[in-house]
Enzyme design. Structure first.
Site, mmCIF file in Angstrom:
data_model
loop_
_atom_site.group_PDB
_atom_site.id
_atom_site.type_symbol
_atom_site.label_atom_id
_atom_site.label_comp_id
_atom_site.label_asym_id
_atom_site.label_seq_id
_atom_site.Cartn_x
_atom_site.Cartn_y
_atom_site.Cartn_z
ATOM 1 C CE LYS A 95 6.921 -18.787 -23.476
ATOM 2 N NZ LYS A 95 5.949 -18.418 -24.487
ATOM 3 N NE ARG B 215 6.833 -23.570 -29.047
ATOM 4 C CZ ARG B 215 7.951 -23.161 -28.453
ATOM 5 N NH1 ARG B 215 7.931 -22.681 -27.220
ATOM 6 N NH2 ARG B 215 9.109 -23.211 -29.100
HETATM 7 C C1 9MG Z 1 8.474 -20.247 -30.428
HETATM 8 N N1 9MG Z 1 7.686 -19.946 -29.245
HETATM 9 C C2 9MG Z 1 8.179 -19.559 -28.030
HETATM 10 N N2 9MG Z 1 7.158 -19.343 -27.181
HETATM 11 C C3 9MG Z 1 6.026 -19.591 -27.878
HETATM 12 C C4 9MG Z 1 4.656 -19.525 -27.563
HETATM 13 O O1 9MG Z 1 4.238 -19.118 -26.371
HETATM 14 N N3 9MG Z 1 3.763 -19.850 -28.511
HETATM 15 C C5 9MG Z 1 4.177 -20.234 -29.753
HETATM 16 N N4 9MG Z 1 3.234 -20.544 -30.671
HETATM 17 N N5 9MG Z 1 5.468 -20.303 -30.108
HETATM 18 C C6 9MG Z 1 6.353 -19.981 -29.184
#
Ligand code: 9MG
Length: 278
Positions: free
Chosen positions: A226, A260
């Site tokens: 990010k 994730r």
């Molecule tokens: C779809 N998406 C993009 N970034 C995310 C994040 O930090 N958490 C979750 N649950 N979905 C995300």
């Protein structure tokens, strides 16, 4: 802590990896990677899912809407076209939990019908009909916090106390779900890194992860590649893996149960390091 995800069981007594499969042509990190001459290549999507499964992903998160800051909205039909076929193909061929990254009740229902076993909603079931759909589908749901919409959320995020506001949001969301018969045992909470927060807010939320874990629902965090990592460490997109892994390990140590991520193999190493040392 075990969650039923359709025909699969998700055992969160140890941390798990959610691998990202973006079917959008414009996501911030790997946008368009699955496109050939403007068309979504389902074979490439299956290969990518297969690779993430072999590298250690327990969940594959299939998304058809880009939620990067400034992203343009997508129509319902576009989202259905991108997501449902891919879910169907993966469900037919791979033994893995498929998560659908959507806020639309129609997409939740169609994806569940196609084999998805987990709902990841960055709008925490706030869109019309989403609560009802999630209630009927009886799948685990990730409720993420965000301020604003992707089109404007990074313009001027502001909180009095970001940790308290996110914690209150979690309690309110759990109550809303309970009101619709969705038990807290089906819920996963996510503070939403990058969704309407400054870097100062991100650091405060990382500190507050143990408090969020104490609420009693498993925590999911998405930090992978990010832009906060880019800003905090001064790294271009292609150089954010070490930062992603460092922040990921910190999140595990502070109670996160699901990471994730884009880079599954490397993340599997930090999960192992965490398990060897916790
Ligand atoms: C779809 N998406 C993009 N970034 C995310 C994040 O930090 N958490 C979750 N649950 N979905 C995300």
């Amino acid at each position: 802590m075990k969650l039923y995800c359709g025909r699969h069981l998700l055992d969160l007594t140890s941390p798990k990896i959610m691998g990202i499969l973006n079917t959008t042509p414009d996501s911030f990190s790997d946008g368009g990677a699955l496109y050939e001459q403007g068309c979504l290549n389902t074979h490439a999507a299956l290969k990518k899912a297969e690779q993430m499964l072999s590298e250690g992903a327990a969940i594959i998160d299939v998304g058809g809407e880009s939620t990067r800051p400034g992203a343009a909205p997508v129509s319902l039909q576009q989202e259905l076209d991108r997501v449902v076929r891919i879910v169907e193909i993966i469900a037919a061929r791979l033994d893995v939990i498929i998560s659908v990254d959507t806020s639309r009740p129609e997409v939740m229902r169609a994806a569940a019908e196609a084999g998805a076993g987990f709902i990841n909603d960055v709008r925490a079931l706030q869109w019309p009909g989403a609560l009802e759909a999630a209630c009927q589908l009886e799948l685990p749901i990730c409720l993420m916090h965000k301020q604003g919409e992707p089109s404007d959320m990074q313009i001027n995020p502001s909180y009095r106390h970001v940790d308290r506001e996110v914690r209150d949001f979690f309690y309110d969301s759990i109550q809303r779900c309970r009101g619709y018969g969705i038990s807290a045992q089906r819920l996963i909470l996510d503070p939403g890194f990058g969704f309407g927060k400054t870097d100062e807010h991100h650091l405060q939320l990382l500190k507050a992860l143990p408090q969020f874990a104490d609420i009693g629902c498993p925590l999911l965090v998405g930090l992978s590649r990010k832009s906060m990592i880019g800003r905090l460490l001064g790294r271009e997109l292609s150089q954010r893996l070490p930062g992603s892994l460092g922040f990921g390990l910190v999140a595990l140590q502070r109670g996160a149960k699901i990471l994730r991520v884009h880079d599954v193999a490397a993340t599997q190493d930090i999960v192992k390091v965490y398990e060897l040392t916790c």
